[in-house]
Design a protein around this motif. Structure first.
Motif, PDB file in Angstrom:
ATOM      1  N   ILE A 135      35.926   9.525  79.282  1.00 42.38           N
ATOM      2  CA  ILE A 135      36.213  10.732  78.498  1.00 42.38           C
ATOM      3  C   ILE A 135      37.698  10.829  78.148  1.00 42.38           C
ATOM      4  CG2 ILE A 135      34.307  11.971  79.593  1.00 42.38           C
ATOM      5  CD1 ILE A 135      36.412  13.672  81.085  1.00 42.38           C
ATOM      6  N   HIS A 136      37.969  11.652  77.131  1.00 43.19           N
ATOM      7  CA  HIS A 136      39.366  11.960  76.801  1.00 43.19           C
ATOM      8  C   HIS A 136      39.954  12.847  77.897  1.00 43.19           C
ATOM      9  CE1 HIS A 136      37.331  11.123  72.991  1.00 43.19           C
ATOM     10  NE2 HIS A 136      38.497  10.741  72.515  1.00 43.19           N
ATOM     11  N   GLY A 137      39.191  13.899  78.223  1.00 45.73           N
ATOM     12  CA  GLY A 137      39.588  14.768  79.327  1.00 45.73           C
ATOM     13  C   GLY A 137      40.920  15.458  79.146  1.00 45.73           C
ATOM     14  N   ILE A 139      43.525  18.315  79.384  1.00 45.27           N
ATOM     15  CA  ILE A 139      43.586  19.323  80.440  1.00 45.27           C
ATOM     16  C   ILE A 139      43.162  20.700  79.920  1.00 45.27           C
ATOM     17  CG2 ILE A 139      45.126  20.505  82.065  1.00 45.27           C
ATOM     18  CD1 ILE A 139      44.401  17.586  82.814  1.00 45.27           C
ATOM     19  N   MET A 146      34.447  25.705  77.862  1.00 44.77           N
ATOM     20  CA  MET A 146      34.596  25.673  79.306  1.00 44.77           C
ATOM     21  C   MET A 146      34.807  24.218  79.729  1.00 44.77           C
ATOM     22  SD  MET A 146      34.404  28.896  79.760  1.00 44.77           S
ATOM     23  CE  MET A 146      34.432  29.059  81.554  1.00 44.77           C
ATOM     24  N   ARG A 147      35.213  24.037  80.956  1.00 43.68           N
ATOM     25  CA  ARG A 147      35.471  22.669  81.444  1.00 43.68           C
ATOM     26  C   ARG A 147      34.229  21.786  81.311  1.00 43.68           C
ATOM     27  NH1 ARG A 147      38.224  18.952  80.782  1.00 43.68           N
ATOM     28  NH2 ARG A 147      39.900  20.485  80.770  1.00 43.68           N
ATOM     29  N   GLU A 162      37.838   5.987  86.516  1.00 37.89           N
ATOM     30  CA  GLU A 162      37.062   6.811  85.594  1.00 37.89           C
ATOM     31  C   GLU A 162      35.771   6.204  85.068  1.00 37.89           C
ATOM     32  OE1 GLU A 162      39.405   8.710  82.598  1.00 37.89           O
ATOM     33  OE2 GLU A 162      41.202   8.661  83.829  1.00 37.89           O
ATOM     34  N   ASP A 191      32.974  17.937  85.806  1.00 42.92           N
ATOM     35  CA  ASP A 191      34.229  18.574  86.210  1.00 42.92           C
ATOM     36  C   ASP A 191      35.152  17.510  86.813  1.00 42.92           C
ATOM     37  OD1 ASP A 191      33.278  18.038  88.735  1.00 42.92           O
ATOM     38  OD2 ASP A 191      32.908  20.124  89.286  1.00 42.92           O
ATOM     39  N   TRP A 192      36.298  17.935  87.335  1.00 40.67           N
ATOM     40  CA  TRP A 192      37.289  16.964  87.827  1.00 40.67           C
ATOM     41  C   TRP A 192      36.936  16.421  89.194  1.00 40.67           C
ATOM     42  CZ3 TRP A 192      39.662  15.114  84.003  1.00 40.67           C
ATOM     43  CH2 TRP A 192      40.165  15.908  82.965  1.00 40.67           C
ATOM     44  N   SER A 193      35.904  16.995  89.827  1.00 37.93           N
ATOM     45  CA  SER A 193      35.530  16.407  91.102  1.00 37.93           C
ATOM     46  C   SER A 193      34.456  15.327  90.895  1.00 37.93           C
ATOM     47  CB  SER A 193      35.135  17.518  92.080  1.00 37.93           C
ATOM     48  OG  SER A 193      33.814  17.474  92.402  1.00 37.93           O
ATOM     49  N   TYR A 233      34.268  13.719  87.978  1.00 36.37           N
ATOM     50  CA  TYR A 233      34.952  12.732  87.129  1.00 36.37           C
ATOM     51  C   TYR A 233      36.433  12.749  87.515  1.00 36.37           C
ATOM     52  CZ  TYR A 233      36.255  10.030  82.957  1.00 36.37           C
ATOM     53  OH  TYR A 233      36.717   9.054  82.106  1.00 36.37           O
ATOM     54  N   ILE A 236      40.311  11.820  88.079  1.00 35.46           N
ATOM     55  CA  ILE A 236      41.352  11.039  87.402  1.00 35.46           C
ATOM     56  C   ILE A 236      42.549  10.920  88.339  1.00 35.46           C
ATOM     57  CG2 ILE A 236      40.577  11.781  85.119  1.00 35.46           C
ATOM     58  CD1 ILE A 236      43.033  13.642  84.989  1.00 35.46           C
ATOM     59  N   LEU A 237      43.532  10.166  87.907  1.00 38.59           N
ATOM     60  CA  LEU A 237      44.693   9.896  88.756  1.00 38.59           C
ATOM     61  C   LEU A 237      45.441  11.190  89.096  1.00 38.59           C
ATOM     62  CD1 LEU A 237      47.161   6.985  88.417  1.00 38.59           C
ATOM     63  CD2 LEU A 237      48.100   9.288  88.317  1.00 38.59           C
ATOM     64  N   ARG A 238      45.720  11.385  90.372  1.00 34.22           N
ATOM     65  CA  ARG A 238      46.534  12.514  90.829  1.00 34.22           C
ATOM     66  C   ARG A 238      47.873  11.988  91.349  1.00 34.22           C
ATOM     67  NH1 ARG A 238      43.992  17.602  91.355  1.00 34.22           N
ATOM     68  NH2 ARG A 238      41.758  17.485  90.878  1.00 34.22           N
TER      69      ARG A 238
END
Lengths: 164, 755
Positions: free
Chosen positions: B350-352, B354, B435-436, B671, B684-686, B688, B690-692
């Motif tokens: 995904i583009h994702g 923020i 929404m997310r 990803e 959601d971010w959990s 999917y 991504i780098l933190r």
């Protein structure tokens, strides 16, 4: 329900559904742009603000819990004409691409630097654990926070001339 | 020093948009809008047979041919530059000002810049493909140089002196005797209402003052102080908030929904149902969200299990009945010598952004205005007009920035959502934000891909032949065509999804960068086109170049091993283009490649590509660290060299390239879209990740190789292909094991090294 909110040193009387997350009150009722909607789930940090000195995810925090608390947003750190040290550091380091995540980053950093003006790289990364950046600006964000710490220390040094 | 042009100040007020004052006054030149006829990807009617072929003009000037389409100067000397390109977070607003200021001999802060707006700016199609500097930068630079020369000629005529004795300086033309005359005084009548010329007197590289300087970005001060910076921040008088209840799966149809209870909820203005399009409008944003959640509960959908097996995408791709295109063919497809053979796979990604997609639309007396972070205001205008059955002239699309844009995300769909809702609730502006879960599940994904390589190296240490096949969808489903808008697809009178047209183009699509730039005698590159799109796909940064360069550059390292040669040396052996060689040599040198591989649990890898084989050159060397017990990997250090032609803003090139490396690292390590046979499950971010920050590198160095006087080559996507390959090569160097499946999750890493 009427709620009294203290945001960036000003008190606002808001009539709002108490279940409303703080984020929507900041953005829509108080017309403050900095805190952003990112996920509404407390996973990305774009909505981070400071409440009583601690980083809070405003998208999942009901406004009813905010009565009597001191809320700070990026707007409380300075202005475009007179930026605060964090804002000046992000400008100096050109630490943004799209910039959408940056206000949340700044608020997490603000909490960290208030407690520790000389954080280690590890401490900065841990403080930003919740904050996601998708453009890949991470290296500049880290550099800007280190720089902000320096600027804050310079500003609080006793020899520094205070703005009158 | 921070230079903030006036229009930036004007749009950074906190309480909404301030109309830019430029063009509102009594400007001498504001006679008419010289916007060229609509030129987009659609075929245009053929010109009358007798019409002579117009000369080719530089960049996008060729499409919008009049100088005052691009540059206007009013009686007070206010300069306004118009671009059809948009700010995506890449810094284009800053770089275009630099280009214009350079040739006009003014300061960048004296340039007002208007970005894509169907009511005001030229049609430059999409801001995509790393082409803003080539197209718009080239057009504006040439237009500015021609305007400067016209002003000099006009001053010479008025003073009756030879034009060679005059020069442009600080918004004036200056004579040898010290006389000056301002630009505003010179521009009268239709002086700039002329067609541009094919040739321009561009300033020579040694005379440049503004180009080549790392000027601070004009948009950053507003973004770090709470200014109105994004369409998400737009607040219009009387604005209502809307949310769309998206179907639970790609195939879902809305069967029934009882809206009565939701209509009674506080603040709800309207519930809109049109086929499977379901939305709610409320006075307050949280009221709209609460009503949307209630509608979700009330809605009954029919769903079909139409999605392929996520764990065997190879079978889905190979089962395609699509055409096979020949991307490149040279010599014989036979491969001899020591042979490397492999299959590589890339998942949906995904583009994702923020910030989820957002738009504001206002239907006012039959005129629709849409504020959108679309990459293409003109194509969006056309698609929205088609969806609503409106005349194009009744629809205006104005670009406002959104959260970071890395290709065709939900922007156009959110614009269509807002437009459709505004047409149902006319008179008040409608703000829609996704929404997310809408963004994660409904934005068009970067397509899954499969690649197969068979290549050989001879006793002379040179590549003998190269046989490469790829399986991929087209990576483009942008509007034109209302059927590419979700809202139009979901309406009761549904617009059909336009069938993509498979073809092999110079810039490439799924086959972008499928043909290696390396020189060897025999090659065959085939694209097995996959027309089936059970999941919606479109352009994600670099398109097929991500998987293709990953495959090619992984193979180059394997062939170097077979040849017993250092991988950097092996690449140089097969590169003839001196600029390609220069970035490879520079990245290796700055990284310290000659000092050998790192010790301990760190490996090193190298990769190179010239984006699209005709744009920016980029090489990257990096170190990868591995935590064997957990399978966790991290890029600890990356060093890149990039040549994107004449560098307008070197720090902007560095910033985008650092971002490209880190984003591609995130794609590569973390990803993949997940789904069951019916629904997308990474919402959601959990689900999917991504780098933190803890996984961010210690350092990412980018060395910009300037090429003065050379064409702009673009920057934004150059790192996406080389980065995954360099990571894979580092893993191979460290562990002796090659990874073929993206992403390199902890589970895959542990499996590969036998933990």
């Amino acid at each position: 329900m009427a709620i009294s909110l203290n945001v960036n040193g000003e008190t606002h009387e808001i009539d709002v559904d108490p279940a409303t997350p703080l984020l929507y009150v900041l953005r829509n009722d108080l017309e403050l742009n900095a805190a952003k909607f990112g996920c509404g789930l407390g996973q990305c940090g774009a909505c981070t603000v400071v409440v009583d000195g601690e980083a809070v995810l405003s998208c999942v925090t009901p406004v009813s819990l905010m009565e009597g608390r001191e809320i700070t947003t990026v707007e409380g750190l300075g202005t475009i004409e007179e930026p605060g040290p964090l804002q000046a550091a992000f400008m100096e380091m050109q630490a943004a691409q799209c910039g959408y995540c940056i206000p949340g980053m700044m608020m997490s950093a603000h909490v960290l630097l208030r407690k520790n003006a000389e954080p280690s790289d590890r401490e900065i990364r841990d403080a930003l654990m919740t904050n996601l950046c998708r453009c890949g600006t991470h290296m500049r964000i880290l550099a800007a926070i280190r720089r902000a710490g320096e600027l804050m220390q310079q500003a609080s040094a006793p020899t520094e001339r205070r703005a009158g | 020093m921070t230079i903030i042009p006036k229009d930036e100040f004007n749009t950074q007020g906190r309480n909404g948009i301030t109309r830019r004052r430029v063009l509102v006054g009594t400007g001498a030149l504001i006679v008419s809008f010289a916007i060229a006829p609509h030129v987009s990807a659609q075929p245009q009617p053929a010109p009358p047979a007798a019409a002579p072929e117009p000369p080719q003009l530089p960049g996008s000037l060729n499409d919008a041919r009049r100088l005052d389409s691009w540059i206007r100067i009013d009686a007070e000397g206010e300069i306004t530059v118009f671009t059809g390109k948009v700010e995506l977070g890449q810094g284009i607003k800053t770089a275009l000002r630099q280009v214009a200021a350079e040739e006009l001999e003014v300061e960048p802060g004296e340039i007002n810049l208007v970005t894509a707006d169907t009511g005001r700016t030229p049609d430059e199609g999409f801001t995509a493909g790393s082409q803003s500097m080539q197209n718009s930068g080239t057009a504006i630079r040439n237009a500015a140089a021609q305007v400067r020369e016209i002003l000099i000629t006009e001053a010479a005529r008025r003073w009756n002196v030879p034009r060679e004795t005059l020069r442009a300086e600080a918004k004036s033309i200056v004579a040898q005797d010290g006389r000056t005359i301002g630009y505003g005084e010179l521009v009268t009548d239709q002086l700039l209402a002329v067609e541009a010329q094919p040739e321009s007197l561009l300033k020579s590289p040694d005379k440049l003052r503004v180009m080549g300087q790392s000027l601070p970005r004009v948009d950053i001060p507003g973004k770090v102080t709470g200014g109105v910076a994004y369409v998400q921040d737009l607040r219009l008088e009387g604005m209502l908030h809307a949310r769309v209840v998206r179907p639970p799966s790609p195939s879902a149809q809305l069967q029934e929904v009882d809206t009565a209870a939701v209509e009674q909820m506080p603040g709800v203005v309207s519930v809109i149902r049109d086929g499977s399009f379901l939305a709610v409008v409320a006075e307050g944003e949280f009221q709209a969200i609460s009503a949307m959640r209630a509608l979700q509960q009330a809605a009954r959908w029919t769903e079909q299990p139409v999605l392929p097996d996520q764990n065997n995408l190879q079978a889905f791709l190979e089962a395609t009945k699509g055409d096979i295109g020949t991307v490149a063919e040279e010599g014989s497809p036979e491969v001899t010598g020591k042979i490397f053979e492999a299959t590589f796979r890339r998942p949906y990604q995904i583009h994702g952004s923020i910030g989820p997609s957002c738009a504001v639309a206002h239907m006012d007396n039959g005129q629709l205005t849409v504020w959108s972070h679309t990459q293409g205001v003109y194509p969006d205008q056309e698609a929205i007009a088609e969806m609503l059955g409106m005349d194009i002239a009744q629809v205006r699309v104005i670009h406002m920035e959104g959260s970071g844009c890395y290709g065709h995300n939900g922007a156009d769909d959110a614009a269509a959502d807002a437009a459709l809702i505004a047409s149902a609730v006319p008179g008040r502006p409608i703000r829609v934000q996704w929404m997310r879960e809408d963004e994660h599940a409904w934005e068009p994904f970067g397509p899954a891909m499969l690649t197969k390589i068979r290549a050989g190296v001879g006793d002379d240490g040179r590549i003998t032949g190269w046989n490469y096949e790829l399986w991929s969808n087209l990576h483009s489903s942008r509007p034109g065509g209302a059927g590419n808008l979700l809202a139009a697809r979901h309406r009761a009178q549904a617009f059909a999804v336009p069938a993509p047209r498979f073809n092999i183009s110079q810039s490439g699509n799924g086959d972008r960068n499928a043909n290696p730039l390396y020189v060897f005698p025999n090659r065959r590159v085939l694209w097995h086109y996959v027309p089936e799109t059970p999941l919606r796909v479109s352009a994600l940064r670099a398109l097929g170049a991500y998987a293709n360069v990953f495959s090619i550059e992984s193979t180059m390292d394997e062939l170097a091993l077979l040849a017993g040669t250092d991988p950097v040396e092996f690449r140089l052996r097969h590169l003839e283009d001196p600029r390609a060689r220069a970035v490879v040599e520079r990245a290796a040198e700055e990284f310290g490649w000659s000092s050998g591989a790192p010790k301990g649990d760190r490996g090193r890898g190298f990769a190179f590509a010239r984006y699209k084989n005709h744009a920016a050159y980029l090489a990257v060397a990096l170190e990868l660290e591995l935590e064997r017990e957990t399978g966790r990997t991290r890029v600890s250090r990356a060093v890149a060299a990039i040549d994107s032609g004449e560098a307008v803003n070197p720090d902007g090139i560095r910033n985008q390239t650092q971002g490209g490396i880190i984003q591609a690292t995130s794609w590569t390590l973390f990803e993949q879209v997940t789904f069951d046979n019916t629904r997308v499950t990474s919402t959601d971010w959990s689900s999917y990740p991504i780098l933190r920050f803890p996984s961010a590198p210690d350092s990412v160095e980018v060395h910009v190789i300037d090429s003065p006087g050379q064409p702009f080559l673009g920057t934004g996507e150059a790192a996406q292909g080389p980065t995954p390959a360099a990571i894979g090569n580092a893993f191979r160097q460290l562990t002796g094991v090659r990874l073929y499946d993206l992403p390199f999750t902890r589970e895959r890493v542990k499996q590969a090294i036998g933990v």
